[in-house]
Design an enzyme around this catalytic site. Structure first.
Site, PDB file in Angstrom:
ATOM      1  N   THR A   1      83.710   6.959  19.362  1.00 31.80           N
ATOM      2  CA  THR A   1      83.973   7.961  20.385  1.00 31.80           C
ATOM      3  C   THR A   1      85.412   8.433  20.253  1.00 31.80           C
ATOM      4  OG1 THR A   1      82.378   6.973  21.918  1.00 31.80           O
ATOM      5  CG2 THR A   1      84.012   8.463  22.870  1.00 31.80           C
ATOM      6  N   GLY A   2      85.562   9.745  20.157  1.00 31.58           N
ATOM      7  CA  GLY A   2      86.881  10.360  20.196  1.00 31.58           C
ATOM      8  C   GLY A   2      87.123  10.863  21.609  1.00 31.58           C
TER       9      GLY A   2
ATOM     10  N   SER B   1      85.433  14.245  25.370  1.00 30.47           N
ATOM     11  CA  SER B   1      85.085  13.198  24.403  1.00 30.47           C
ATOM     12  C   SER B   1      83.904  13.629  23.558  1.00 30.47           C
ATOM     13  CB  SER B   1      84.780  11.877  25.123  1.00 30.47           C
ATOM     14  OG  SER B   1      83.676  12.036  25.968  1.00 30.47           O
ATOM     15  N   ASP B   2      83.755  12.919  22.464  1.00 29.55           N
ATOM     16  CA  ASP B   2      82.609  13.136  21.587  1.00 29.55           C
ATOM     17  C   ASP B   2      82.239  11.795  20.962  1.00 29.55           C
ATOM     18  OD1 ASP B   2      80.798  15.221  20.339  1.00 29.55           O
ATOM     19  OD2 ASP B   2      81.512  14.128  18.587  1.00 29.55           O
ATOM     20  N   THR B   3      80.961  11.467  21.022  1.00 30.24           N
ATOM     21  CA  THR B   3      80.472  10.202  20.475  1.00 30.24           C
ATOM     22  C   THR B   3      79.537  10.482  19.308  1.00 30.24           C
ATOM     23  OG1 THR B   3      80.653   9.130  22.631  1.00 30.24           O
ATOM     24  CG2 THR B   3      79.223   8.063  21.010  1.00 30.24           C
TER      25      THR B   3
END
Length: 189
Positions: A107-108, A71-73
């Site tokens: 978030t992805g 994930s990436d936020t």
């Protein structure tokens, strides 16, 4: 709840690890270094997914039956993406930008299994009350939020005292939209 999935969480974030554990899943943490640069033409939502997919692809040749979660936020205000601050000055500047304003936390998340990636994003709108210079300095110096997008954690002092409203997932602001992730993981079981 015991899941038949052999899950790898590719995140050093203690918050993401805690959230996945609270969701009831067993997992191991495995980290890989990934370049988190992105094309400037992408929307903030596309950036979060682009980076989470980059992180997932780093595992594509090294897993067999595992399910990898990445994930990436990012924090976005007035179409400007705020990542993790590199130092105190940048953290104070980020807090000053967010102070008294409403911003988005995006978030992805990517789930890699058998060379296939499922990706999604979640967006939460957060309203932050104005902080004095002293409050901002106290927060940065006490909590040292250099590992957090936008230089703050909703679960810390700033969240307890200065966030007046959120629309959307609370856990998304912590870095992992658990409600959406749970549905995807159950579908894979």
């Amino acid at each position: 709840m015991k899941s038949p999935l052999n899950i790898i969480l590719a995140s050093k974030s203690p918050r993401r690890q805690e959230l996945l554990k609270l969701m009831g899943f067993d997992f191991k943490v495995v980290l890989k270094d990934v370049d988190e640069s992105f094309p400037v033409t992408l929307t903030p939502e596309e950036v979060a997914i682009f980076i989470s997919e980059k992180k997932a692809r780093a595992f594509d040749d090294s897993i067999t039956d595992e399910v990898v979660i990445t994930s990436d936020t990012i924090v976005c205000i007035n179409d400007q993406i705020l990542g993790k601050p590199v130092d105190r000055e940048e953290a104070l500047n980020m807090i000053a930008m967010l102070s008294g304003a409403t911003h988005k936390v995006i978030t992805g998340v990517s789930i890699l299994r058998n060379h296939n990636i499922i990706s999604f994003h979640d967006t939460t709108t957060v309203s932050l009350e104005a902080l004095t210079d002293e409050e901002a300095a106290y927060y940065i110096d006490t909590f040292k939020p250099y590992d957090k997008a936008g230089a703050y954690g909703i679960q810390e002092w700033i969240g307890m005292n200065k966030i007046s409203r959120i629309e959307g997932s609370y856990t998304n602001v912590m870095g992992l939209p658990t409600e959406k992730l749970y549905k995807h993981l159950i579908a894979l079981s």
